[in-house]
Design a protein around this motif. Structure first.
Motif, PDB file in Angstrom:
ATOM      1  N   PHE B 166       0.862  -1.183   0.000  1.00 53.19           N
ATOM      2  CA  PHE B 166       0.000   0.000   0.000  1.00 53.19           C
ATOM      3  C   PHE B 166       0.901   1.236   0.000  1.00 53.19           C
ATOM      4  O   PHE B 166       1.785   1.353   0.862  1.00 53.19           O
ATOM      5  N   ALA B 167       0.668   2.119  -0.928  1.00 54.13           N
ATOM      6  CA  ALA B 167       1.504   3.332  -1.018  1.00 54.13           C
ATOM      7  C   ALA B 167       0.588   4.540  -0.922  1.00 54.13           C
ATOM      8  O   ALA B 167      -0.346   4.696  -1.720  1.00 54.13           O
ATOM      9  N   ASP B 168       0.846   5.366   0.088  1.00 55.04           N
ATOM     10  CA  ASP B 168      -0.007   6.532   0.318  1.00 55.04           C
ATOM     11  C   ASP B 168       0.671   7.769  -0.279  1.00 55.04           C
ATOM     12  O   ASP B 168       1.562   8.350   0.329  1.00 55.04           O
ATOM     13  N   GLU B 169       0.254   8.144  -1.458  1.00 58.31           N
ATOM     14  CA  GLU B 169       0.824   9.278  -2.191  1.00 58.31           C
ATOM     15  C   GLU B 169       2.352   9.260  -2.099  1.00 58.31           C
ATOM     16  O   GLU B 169       2.964  10.172  -1.528  1.00 58.31           O
ATOM     17  N   PRO B 170       2.983   8.266  -2.627  1.00 58.78           N
ATOM     18  CA  PRO B 170       4.427   8.117  -2.450  1.00 58.78           C
ATOM     19  C   PRO B 170       5.234   9.215  -3.133  1.00 58.78           C
ATOM     20  O   PRO B 170       6.411   9.405  -2.813  1.00 58.78           O
ATOM     21  N   THR B 171       4.604   9.920  -4.052  1.00 58.84           N
ATOM     22  CA  THR B 171       5.363  10.957  -4.766  1.00 58.84           C
ATOM     23  C   THR B 171       4.920  12.354  -4.339  1.00 58.84           C
ATOM     24  O   THR B 171       5.291  13.340  -4.962  1.00 58.84           O
ATOM     25  N   GLY B 172       4.140  12.427  -3.313  1.00 61.84           N
ATOM     26  CA  GLY B 172       3.536  13.699  -2.903  1.00 61.84           C
ATOM     27  C   GLY B 172       4.545  14.773  -2.554  1.00 61.84           C
ATOM     28  O   GLY B 172       4.265  15.959  -2.674  1.00 61.84           O
ATOM     29  N   GLN B 173       5.723  14.367  -2.117  1.00 60.23           N
ATOM     30  CA  GLN B 173       6.693  15.370  -1.688  1.00 60.23           C
ATOM     31  C   GLN B 173       7.872  15.480  -2.663  1.00 60.23           C
ATOM     32  O   GLN B 173       8.919  16.016  -2.329  1.00 60.23           O
ATOM     33  N   LEU B 174       7.671  14.922  -3.845  1.00 61.62           N
ATOM     34  CA  LEU B 174       8.800  14.896  -4.787  1.00 61.62           C
ATOM     35  C   LEU B 174       8.544  15.824  -5.980  1.00 61.62           C
ATOM     36  O   LEU B 174       7.393  16.115  -6.326  1.00 61.62           O
ATOM     37  N   ASP B 175       9.635  16.254  -6.588  1.00 66.83           N
ATOM     38  CA  ASP B 175       9.483  17.043  -7.820  1.00 66.83           C
ATOM     39  C   ASP B 175       9.051  16.091  -8.941  1.00 66.83           C
ATOM     40  O   ASP B 175       9.077  14.865  -8.783  1.00 66.83           O
ATOM     41  N   GLU B 176       8.720  16.685 -10.077  1.00 64.18           N
ATOM     42  CA  GLU B 176       8.112  15.886 -11.157  1.00 64.18           C
ATOM     43  C   GLU B 176       9.040  14.767 -11.640  1.00 64.18           C
ATOM     44  O   GLU B 176       8.630  13.617 -11.788  1.00 64.18           O
ATOM     45  N   THR B 177      10.330  15.124 -11.833  1.00 62.29           N
ATOM     46  CA  THR B 177      11.274  14.139 -12.359  1.00 62.29           C
ATOM     47  C   THR B 177      11.419  12.965 -11.387  1.00 62.29           C
ATOM     48  O   THR B 177      11.330  11.802 -11.766  1.00 62.29           O
ATOM     49  N   SER B 178      11.635  13.342 -10.139  1.00 57.76           N
ATOM     50  CA  SER B 178      11.798  12.296  -9.110  1.00 57.76           C
ATOM     51  C   SER B 178      10.535  11.469  -8.980  1.00 57.76           C
ATOM     52  O   SER B 178      10.590  10.248  -8.806  1.00 57.76           O
ATOM     53  N   ALA B 179       9.393  12.144  -9.078  1.00 57.50           N
ATOM     54  CA  ALA B 179       8.112  11.442  -8.928  1.00 57.50           C
ATOM     55  C   ALA B 179       7.959  10.372  -9.993  1.00 57.50           C
ATOM     56  O   ALA B 179       7.590   9.231  -9.698  1.00 57.50           O
ATOM     57  N   PHE B 180       8.262  10.735 -11.197  1.00 54.40           N
ATOM     58  CA  PHE B 180       8.115   9.761 -12.290  1.00 54.40           C
ATOM     59  C   PHE B 180       9.144   8.636 -12.152  1.00 54.40           C
ATOM     60  O   PHE B 180       8.854   7.484 -12.454  1.00 54.40           O
ATOM     61  N   GLN B 181      10.339   9.006 -11.702  1.00 53.18           N
ATOM     62  CA  GLN B 181      11.365   7.970 -11.511  1.00 53.18           C
ATOM     63  C   GLN B 181      10.924   6.958 -10.454  1.00 53.18           C
ATOM     64  O   GLN B 181      11.003   5.746 -10.650  1.00 53.18           O
ATOM     65  N   VAL B 182      10.432   7.495  -9.340  1.00 49.87           N
ATOM     66  CA  VAL B 182       9.974   6.614  -8.260  1.00 49.87           C
ATOM     67  C   VAL B 182       8.829   5.730  -8.744  1.00 49.87           C
ATOM     68  O   VAL B 182       8.788   4.522  -8.500  1.00 49.87           O
ATOM     69  N   MET B 183       7.918   6.350  -9.462  1.00 50.81           N
ATOM     70  CA  MET B 183       6.755   5.619  -9.941  1.00 50.81           C
ATOM     71  C   MET B 183       7.179   4.495 -10.885  1.00 50.81           C
ATOM     72  O   MET B 183       6.678   3.360 -10.815  1.00 50.81           O
ATOM     73  N   ARG B 184       8.105   4.828 -11.756  1.00 51.27           N
ATOM     74  CA  ARG B 184       8.577   3.832 -12.728  1.00 51.27           C
ATOM     75  C   ARG B 184       9.224   2.649 -11.987  1.00 51.27           C
ATOM     76  O   ARG B 184       8.938   1.490 -12.263  1.00 51.27           O
ATOM     77  N   LEU B 185      10.029   2.997 -10.998  1.00 54.06           N
ATOM     78  CA  LEU B 185      10.734   1.936 -10.274  1.00 54.06           C
ATOM     79  C   LEU B 185       9.763   1.073  -9.452  1.00 54.06           C
ATOM     80  O   LEU B 185       9.912  -0.140  -9.363  1.00 54.06           O
ATOM     81  N   LEU B 186       8.774   1.741  -8.873  1.00 55.35           N
ATOM     82  CA  LEU B 186       7.771   0.993  -8.093  1.00 55.35           C
ATOM     83  C   LEU B 186       7.019   0.035  -9.006  1.00 55.35           C
ATOM     84  O   LEU B 186       6.780  -1.132  -8.668  1.00 55.35           O
ATOM     85  N   ARG B 187       6.682   0.536 -10.137  1.00 53.61           N
ATOM     86  CA  ARG B 187       5.944  -0.269 -11.121  1.00 53.61           C
ATOM     87  C   ARG B 187       6.776  -1.465 -11.563  1.00 53.61           C
ATOM     88  O   ARG B 187       6.294  -2.608 -11.582  1.00 53.61           O
ATOM     89  N   GLU B 188       8.034  -1.184 -11.903  1.00 51.89           N
ATOM     90  CA  GLU B 188       8.907  -2.238 -12.436  1.00 51.89           C
ATOM     91  C   GLU B 188       9.187  -3.312 -11.379  1.00 51.89           C
ATOM     92  O   GLU B 188       9.117  -4.507 -11.629  1.00 51.89           O
ATOM     93  N   SER B 189       9.512  -2.842 -10.173  1.00 52.09           N
ATOM     94  CA  SER B 189       9.886  -3.808  -9.133  1.00 52.09           C
ATOM     95  C   SER B 189       8.706  -4.668  -8.720  1.00 52.09           C
ATOM     96  O   SER B 189       8.843  -5.878  -8.523  1.00 52.09           O
ATOM     97  N   SER B 190       7.533  -4.053  -8.591  1.00 52.53           N
ATOM     98  CA  SER B 190       6.365  -4.845  -8.192  1.00 52.53           C
ATOM     99  C   SER B 190       6.025  -5.870  -9.266  1.00 52.53           C
ATOM    100  O   SER B 190       5.645  -7.002  -8.974  1.00 52.53           O
ATOM    101  N   ALA B 191       6.203  -5.454 -10.493  1.00 51.48           N
ATOM    102  CA  ALA B 191       5.930  -6.375 -11.601  1.00 51.48           C
ATOM    103  C   ALA B 191       6.931  -7.523 -11.588  1.00 51.48           C
ATOM    104  O   ALA B 191       6.574  -8.694 -11.745  1.00 51.48           O
ATOM    105  N   LEU B 192       8.198  -7.161 -11.329  1.00 51.69           N
ATOM    106  CA  LEU B 192       9.253  -8.171 -11.331  1.00 51.69           C
ATOM    107  C   LEU B 192       9.036  -9.217 -10.236  1.00 51.69           C
ATOM    108  O   LEU B 192       9.208 -10.413 -10.444  1.00 51.69           O
TER     109      LEU B 192
END
Lengths: 853, 228
Positions: B166-192
């Protein structure tokens, strides 16, 4: 599981402690708190001891003693302008046995020295005529002389030249006994230099022309005693006189500004402050910890695990701070206290550091533990369960909750207990603490009220009295008394009553079998090594029924038959050194002794050896009087035990008999525990005067008698005041906390009642439900009272036992009855109040924001 | 439809805000399929965070019940719920919630330690490598950037191989670049690693990373994007 858990906690606590600043600060604050609390407690308990010693008048009020001085030196010192008072004593020879063995110095003493050194005459006074002599009580006993003022006797006096090593001539001399002064004085710092037999100067000079003299003196208030002493020493040295080493000092008077009770009040204040500080510290810490515990909880730690972690962490910090804190406080106070003692010339109050440190440690630990516990509870239960419960009611009333369908009363109660479990536990703990503290205060006040009441209209005569009255027992001053005098006092107009508990006199057992038995031999050796006699004491009991019952309950063989005792047919024998326990600290000296002498082994065979049976005839003798008595009962007693026997356990064998036997054997003289009560009212002064006259005829020192009662009254008054003050503080705190609790209860009650009403419960049903609620509160209160009783009972019991009071159980019973009544009322009021609050319907709705019309 | 890993039936939750009662969740039914990435979107105050908290056992519901792997929250004890959280659930917070006194590596292995299990160095290394924080293993949280902190938090959430994160707004405190990076990594790792993710966000762009999007309004599930 255990292994896993311990590894996990080790990691969390260890890493946390290494890296977390807040824990280090906490450890430092704990350390400082323990250090300060312990140091102050040690300081105060030492000062308390100082006051006790002062109160016991062990040292008198002299400041310096000039020992072995010449007449010229003493005269020189006496001329000093700063001398407020001075007294002189001199030893001219030695009283000895026929074989030449010395028993004690004989000489002169100025009356002013008696006052300075606190030497108290139990009977009679200083010698006035040439053939008169006053003896120290111990010496009188060693000489085997009767306790009879005016008695004539003779003994050997050797004109030993004390300090010179020369042997003087020995001759028999005749004297008339004019006074007996207490043995205690022989053990004080001054007393060891003073003669034990006092004669007039004229009589003394007949013994020897040489003497060894002492001068004790006290300087004017406010002067620099140390400086004056140094000046005197220098001046004497210049004159080629007394060396500095022959001075002793006792500026004990400086501590006399302390009042009894003051230090305990200060200690209470300090402890309360420490309690509040610890509370704040732990509370702040716990609130800060919420984020951390939140993370741990989100990672899957359970409530109990988190609780264990926090507790473990706190214990770790506590222990890390405790040892250095105590060490530093012990060392620090030793350095500073001793320095202070030296500078202020106080008594060596650090005589018992172990006791002081352990008391301080326990006090500091309890204070901080209490503070920590409350701080923890406050922080942990800060989240409002009340709000949560109100939510429940709100939801319930909206009819949206399915789990609570069915028996609404049971469901409500279950839910409420579930949600408010912690709140109730907190209240429960608070209740135990509060009731314990309140009970203790009430018990304290009660006991001191008893003491005050008993003393208020009693003239406690130190001529006659050995121990005091109810709740006010003092011992260590056994005193000779004449039965005839006591009977005259009893018959005096205005004397309300005269209470005597025990009469005691040393006698001798004649039976060879007994005397050759293992017990007797061991006791003889034990007491013999300590310069005492065989140790057989005859006791007559003139006591209240209660005391008889207690004595009778201790019988191991036979029975306590008061009628046969009083008729002189039987006696009860107390045989010591049987059945003693290795765990009893007071018996350790005996065990050590017997180990050395080979009497002791694991089975104690020697002690269990039987030497006499019930029904045997016991032959006893005192002086030239002999009598045979039948042993009606036997008590195997433990020496110096802290119970009713303890107060009379100085001697080895004790024989309890009726007054007639006692009088027949002792001739009517013995040591006793007696109090004289004079009726209250306008005639009290007159009656006191009559008593004074009567006692004066018997050469009683009336100043001592009158002076004795006042400190006792003051002590009990101060103690009652302190207890009331504590009760007041506890009362305010309790009212404060209870107000908060009850306020919350009221809000809940209003809403709950409204809900029950809205759900269609009639008054009867609601009341039934409320009774269950009241029962829950009642049970917690009852458990609180039980805990409180145990704690207060243990404390009061141990304190009373240590005091060796006869009235322990009576006082305890009285205190318990009082507590039972008071707490029963409190409990009833509490339950009634809560039920009433819960049963009311709309009264509280006005100010309750969540009320739904 | 795949296997349902989490099911909620008739759940509701009320709060009190001052004198006002707020119904954060209203009689909601929900099913989460295994292995999918869910995004929960909605306006502020729509009940997203509350939903996440009750689903992740951090809060209890006032009514209804939730089942994870067939185990109903309402019927088990608090300690059992804690065990469930420890073994089957991973949580990522908006404000990271890392232990300040532990290093990145210690923070990541903390759940394993709490569970008393052997630390799987290979798996942890893979996760850290994937989330690009391997070189930061000895750093303390105060030495990291926002993105690095959140990636560490994600790694911690994955450390115990939970069934659901469960992730509660995990990118809420990040800038746009970091937010997308985190999101991409979360997506990839969970899928993996085959983990189910339920992520709350109010950023619709980020929600596009999800397999399914749940829309909440005033405590009610009003619809979904990507529903079968």
């Amino acid at each position: 599981m255990t292994k896993r858990r311990s590894g996990k906690f080790r990691f969390l606590i260890g890493v946390d402690f290494q890296r977390r600043h807040v824990l280090k600060i906490q450890a430092i604050i704990y350390f400082l708190s323990i250090f300060l609390l312990s140091a102050l407690n040690i300081w105060i308990s030492n000062m308390g001891r100082l006051q006790q010693v002062q109160a016991a008048e062990r040292y008198g009020s002299w400041q310096y003693g000039l020992i072995g001085a010449s007449l010229e030196d003493m005269e020189f010192v006496r001329q000093n302008q700063l001398l407020q008072s001075a007294g002189e004593a001199a030893v001219y020879g030695e009283i000895c046995q026929e074989d030449g063995f010395g028993l004690g110095g004989i000489g002169t003493m100025e009356e002013s020295l008696g006052k300075l050194c606190g030497i108290r005459f139990m009977s009679g006074g200083f010698p006035e005529a040439k053939n008169e002599i006053a003896l120290e009580q111990g010496l009188l006993e060693q000489l085997g002389l009767p306790y009879a003022i005016g008695a004539e006797f003779s003994f050997q006096v050797k004109s030993a030249e004390a300090g010179t090593g020369e042997q003087g001539s020995s001759s028999a001399r005749n004297y008339i006994l004019c006074g007996i002064f207490q043995s205690n004085s022989a053990y004080t710092q001054a007393g060891e230099y003073l003669p034990l037999a006092l004669v007039s100067r004229e009589a003394a000079e007949e013994i020897s022309q040489r003497r060894q003299a002492e001068l004790f003196f006290r300087l004017e208030e406010g002067c620099d005693v140390i400086k004056v002493k140094e000046e005197l020493v220098a001046a004497l040295r210049d004159r080629g006189g007394t060396e500095e080493g022959s001075w002793i000092q006792n500026a004990f008077v400086y501590g006399s500004d302390f009042k009894r009770g003051d230090s305990r009040g200060t200690m209470l204040l300090i402890d309360l402050t420490g309690y509040a500080l610890t509370f704040c510290l732990v509370y702040t810490y716990m609130v800060r910890e919420k984020t951390r515990t939140g993370i741990l909880r989100s990672l899957g730690m359970g409530e109990s695990e988190i609780l264990l972690l926090l507790t473990g962490e706190q214990i770790f910090i506590w222990l890390a701070a405790l040892l250095p804190g105590l060490l530093l406080s012990g060392v620090g106070t030793r350095i500073f206290l001793e320095n202070y003692i030296r500078r202020q010339n106080l008594d060596a109050v650090f005589l018992y550091p172990g006791e002081a440190v352990s008391t301080a440690c326990i006090t500091a630990s309890l204070v901080m533990l209490g503070g920590s516990l409350l701080g923890y509870l406050r922080a942990r239960f800060k989240t409002s369960h009340r709000k949560s419960l109100i939510m429940d009611y709100k939801v319930l009333e909206q009819g949206k909750v399915t789990p609570l369908k069915g028996n609404i009363k049971e469901a409500l109660l279950k839910r409420e207990l579930q949600v408010r479990k912690r709140a109730y536990m907190g209240f429960f703990c608070m209740q135990i603490l509060t009731l314990t503290a309140v009970s203790f205060s009430v018990g304290w006040i009660y006991r001191h009220y008893q003491g005050y009441k008993a003393n208020r209209n009693a003239y406690v005569c130190d001529y006659i009295v050995e121990s005091g009255t109810q709740g006010n027992s003092m011992w260590g001053e056994s005193t000779p008394v004449e039965l005839g005098l006591l009977n005259r006092i009893k018959n005096m107009e205005g004397v309300e009553r005269v209470e005597t508990t025990f009469w005691q006199q040393d006698v001798e057992i004649l039976n060879e079998d007994v005397r050759n038995g293992a017990h007797y031999q061991a006791a003889e050796q034990y007491y013999g090594e300590r310069g005492m006699g065989v140790g057989v004491a005859l006791f007559a009991v003139e006591a209240e029924e209660e005391i008889y019952k207690k004595l009778a309950s201790q019988i191991n063989e036979g029975e306590w038959n008061q009628e046969r005792l009083e008729a002189g047919q039987e006696v009860v024998l107390f045989i010591p050194l049987q059945n003693f326990s290795r765990s009893d600290a007071r018996a350790l000296s005996y065990i050590e002794y017997t180990q050395q002498e080979g009497y002791y082994d694991e089975e104690y065979p020697a002690w269990k050896e039987k030497e006499i049976n019930v029904g045997d005839v016991l032959a006893i003798r005192m002086g030239n009087r002999e009598r045979a008595v039948i042993v009606g009962g036997i008590v195997y007693d433990m020496p110096m035990a802290g119970n009713i026997r303890g107060i009379i356990a100085f001697n080895s064998y004790r024989i309890y008999c009726g007054a007639a036997v006692f009088q027949e054997l002792t001739g009517g003289a013995g040591e006793s525990s007696t109090c004289i009560y004079i009726e209250k009212g306008p005639l009290a002064a007159l009656q006191a005067e009559q008593l004074e006259n009567l006692l004066s005829e018997s050469k009683v020192n009336w100043e001592n008698i009158r002076g004795k009662i006042l400190p006792q009254l003051e002590y009990h008054r101060n103690s009652m005041g302190m207890g009331l003050a504590f009760l007041g503080v506890m009362g305010i705190l309790t009212v404060f906390v209870s107000c908060i609790f009850l306020n919350k209860e009221t809000e809940l009650a209003a809403y709950k009642n409204r809900l029950l009403w809205s759900l269609g419960m009639d008054f009867k049903e609601r009341h039934l439900y409320l009774r269950w609620y009241g029962l829950c509160i009642g049970i917690s209160a009852l458990l609180g009272i039980a805990g409180n009783w145990a704690a207060a009972g243990l404390f009061v019991h141990s304190a009373e036992i240590q005091r060796g009071s006869f009235d322990t159980n009576l006082n305890i019973r009285g205190t318990y009855l009082l507590l039972l009544g008071a707490e029963g009322l409190i409990l009833a009021a509490e339950v009634l109040l809560l039920c009433r609050l819960l049963a009311k319907k709309e009264k509280f709705s006005k100010n309750v924001y969540y009320f739904v019309p | 439809m795949g296997k349902v890993i989490l099911r909620a039936r008739g759940i509701f939750k009320n709060y009190r805000a001052g004198n006002r009662m707020v119904s954060a969740l209203k009689q909601m039914d929900l099913e989460i399929e295994e292995g999918l990435f869910y995004a929960v979107v909605g306006r502020s105050g729509s009940g997203k965070t509350t939903l996440l908290q009750v689903l992740s056992t951090q809060e209890e519901v006032d009514g209804g019940d939730i089942w994870l792997d067939g185990e109903a929250y309402g019927t088990i004890s608090a300690s059992r719920r804690a065990l469930l959280r420890r073994k089957k659930i991973g949580v990522v917070f908006q404000e990271y919630r890392l232990m300040a006194e532990l290093t990145v590596y210690e923070n990541i292995v903390l759940p394993s330690l709490l569970d008393g299990r052997e630390i799987d160095g290979e798996y942890i290394g893979k996760v850290m490598n994937l989330l690009e924080i391997e070189q930061l293993k000895d750093a303390y949280p105060h030495q990291l950037s926002g993105g690095e902190l959140q990636r560490t938090a994600i790694a911690r959430a994955m450390a115990n191989r939970p069934r659901i994160i469960f992730a509660d707004e995990p990118t809420g405190q990040l800038d746009e670049t970091s937010a997308f990076q985190v999101m991409r990594l979360l997506r990839e790792s969970s899928a993996l690693f085959g983990q189910t993710v339920v992520m709350v966000t109010h950023n619709k762009q980020l929600a596009q990373y999800a397999d399914k999007v749940l829309v909440l309004d005033e405590g009610t599930l009003v619809g979904g994007i990507g529903d079968d």
